[in-house]
Enzyme design. Structure first.
Site, PDB file in Angstrom:
ATOM      1  N   CYS A   1      10.138   1.992   8.709  1.00 19.39           N
ATOM      2  CA  CYS A   1      10.309   2.947   7.608  1.00 19.39           C
ATOM      3  C   CYS A   1      11.780   3.261   7.372  1.00 19.39           C
ATOM      4  O   CYS A   1      12.583   3.278   8.304  1.00 19.39           O
ATOM      5  CB  CYS A   1       9.575   4.236   7.922  1.00 19.39           C
ATOM      6  SG  CYS A   1       7.831   3.998   8.296  1.00 19.39           S
TER       7      CYS A   1
ATOM      8  N   LYS B   1       6.503  -0.333  17.277  1.00 19.43           N
ATOM      9  CA  LYS B   1       6.120  -1.474  16.451  1.00 19.43           C
ATOM     10  C   LYS B   1       7.352  -1.985  15.721  1.00 19.43           C
ATOM     11  O   LYS B   1       7.943  -1.280  14.901  1.00 19.43           O
ATOM     12  CB  LYS B   1       5.031  -1.086  15.449  1.00 19.43           C
ATOM     13  CG  LYS B   1       4.476  -2.272  14.671  1.00 19.43           C
ATOM     14  CD  LYS B   1       3.240  -1.896  13.874  1.00 19.43           C
ATOM     15  CE  LYS B   1       2.621  -3.109  13.206  1.00 19.43           C
ATOM     16  NZ  LYS B   1       1.375  -2.782  12.477  1.00 19.43           N
TER      17      LYS B   1
ATOM     18  N   THR C   1       4.885  -6.785   9.058  1.00 22.59           N
ATOM     19  CA  THR C   1       4.906  -7.754   7.961  1.00 22.59           C
ATOM     20  C   THR C   1       6.325  -8.194   7.587  1.00 22.59           C
ATOM     21  O   THR C   1       7.297  -7.482   7.822  1.00 22.59           O
ATOM     22  CB  THR C   1       4.241  -7.170   6.710  1.00 22.59           C
ATOM     23  OG1 THR C   1       4.900  -5.943   6.355  1.00 22.59           O
ATOM     24  CG2 THR C   1       2.760  -6.911   6.946  1.00 22.59           C
TER      25      THR C   1
ATOM     26  N   ILE D   1       4.620  -8.840  15.364  1.00 17.57           N
ATOM     27  CA  ILE D   1       5.570  -8.336  14.368  1.00 17.57           C
ATOM     28  C   ILE D   1       4.839  -7.563  13.283  1.00 17.57           C
ATOM     29  O   ILE D   1       3.638  -7.763  13.065  1.00 17.57           O
ATOM     30  CB  ILE D   1       6.365  -9.493  13.721  1.00 17.57           C
ATOM     31  CG1 ILE D   1       5.422 -10.492  13.047  1.00 17.57           C
ATOM     32  CG2 ILE D   1       7.237 -10.181  14.748  1.00 17.57           C
ATOM     33  CD1 ILE D   1       6.112 -11.608  12.247  1.00 17.57           C
TER      34      ILE D   1
ATOM     35  N   ILE E   1       0.836  -1.200   0.000  1.00 20.62           N
ATOM     36  CA  ILE E   1       0.000   0.000   0.000  1.00 20.62           C
ATOM     37  C   ILE E   1       0.872   1.252   0.000  1.00 20.62           C
ATOM     38  O   ILE E   1       0.542   2.263  -0.590  1.00 20.62           O
ATOM     39  CB  ILE E   1      -0.954   0.014   1.207  1.00 20.62           C
ATOM     40  CG1 ILE E   1      -1.828  -1.253   1.205  1.00 20.62           C
ATOM     41  CG2 ILE E   1      -1.812   1.266   1.207  1.00 20.62           C
ATOM     42  CD1 ILE E   1      -2.690  -1.407  -0.015  1.00 20.62           C
TER      43      ILE E   1
END
Length: 302
Positions: free
Chosen positions: A129, A164, A192, A190, A70
């Site tokens: 990220c 996360k 992905t 977790i 996405i």
């Protein structure tokens, strides 16, 4: 049965939470179920500026799961406050915002803005990220970068702070301890697992971005293992997610050491999955004469 738990300063009536990226901004599921029945809601990841995400196709079904690319599409913090927050403030269950940025300064700026918002109980920091100022290395794959961004966020907010974690690392416990040392109140894991799928008819990747994040039941054993390792390495609560589709899955994570669980991909085929899981946990507790989840957590027999 006492299903109450506490994450940081947030009191939850049960351990079942929606996972970011699969629950939109909550209103999307409001007509399908009573979302106030959930322990908490984590909304879609927010960035400073709006993002259109990656080009299509960006979702591909795989055996026992799905790949998505996405690209963290979202409305941006300003639109979130003006268009999404009013509805979220009307909910009774705690709301947690997921944030992401390209630099530690962007994370800190977002945290500072959200810290002043009513109706938001906590911040979940997506550290999967890439840090553009460090050559694109993901924050969550290097302990020093993990510490940098979590520390920057911690300085800007008094709200409950959840890191996360990415599974795309050699040793998850090193990253977990770095996040804890930087001031995280809890860890969710977790995220992905990086994967790829190819259409054998065209010989082209099924995703326009070539690779994507694998989620769903296929990753559950990896998630359970990492939750168990992490819960035995830190003193803060661990929130487990990855392939949970039923109460038995959620209970497995709790036995491994999770304080709470998040439901993600399973929301797509059946939005009422979280409610079924809550009911199943209560039934299991009654059947096994467990009066509190504290009695169950981390009881795996090694």
């Amino acid at each position: 049965m006492n299903t109450n738990i506490r994450i940081g300063s947030i009191d939850l009536k049960n351990p079942v939470i929606s996972a970011s990226g699969t629950y939109g901004y909550a209103r999307e599921y409001g007509e399908a179920l009573d979302i106030n029945a959930l322990g908490a809601i984590v909304v879609k990841g927010i960035s400073i500026e709006p993002s259109k995400g990656n080009p299509e196709p960006r979702i591909a079904e795989t055996p026992c799961g799905m790949l998505n690319s996405i690209g963290l599409e979202n409305v941006g913090i300003k639109a979130f406050i003006s268009k999404k927050l009013p509805y979220l403030k009307s909910l009774e269950t705690p709301v947690i915002t997921n944030i992401y940025g390209k630099t530690a300064d962007e994370y800190a700026e977002l945290a500072g803005i959200i810290d002043k918002l009513d109706g938001i109980s906590g911040i979940e920091v997506n550290i999967s990220c890439p840090n553009v100022s460090k050559g694109g290395v993901a924050f969550g794959t290097v302990p020093e970068l993990t510490h940098e961004v979590i520390s920057a966020v911690r300085k800007q907010t008094s709200k409950t702070l959840i890191a996360k974690l990415s599974p795309n690392v050699t040793d998850i416990t090193i990253i977990a301890r770095a996040a804890e040392a930087a001031g995280a109140d809890a860890l969710s894991l977790i995220n992905t697992i990086t994967g790829m799928a190819i259409d054998i008819r065209t010989r082209k990747p099924m995703l326009a971005n070539i690779t994507g994040g694998l989620s769903g039941p296929a990753i559950k054993p990896v998630a359970v293992r990492m939750v168990w390792q992490t819960a035995n390495s830190v003193s803060i609560p661990v929130i487990g997610l990855g392939g949970i589709t039923c109460a038995e899955d959620a209970i497995e994570f709790i036995i491994a050491g999770a304080t709470a669980v998040q439901i993600g991909t399973a929301n797509f085929p059946d939005p009422k999955t979280p409610l079924r899981i809550i009911e199943g946990i209560v039934k299991y507790m009654k059947k096994n004469k467990i009066t509190s989840l504290h009695e169950l957590r981390g009881t795996v027999k090694i």
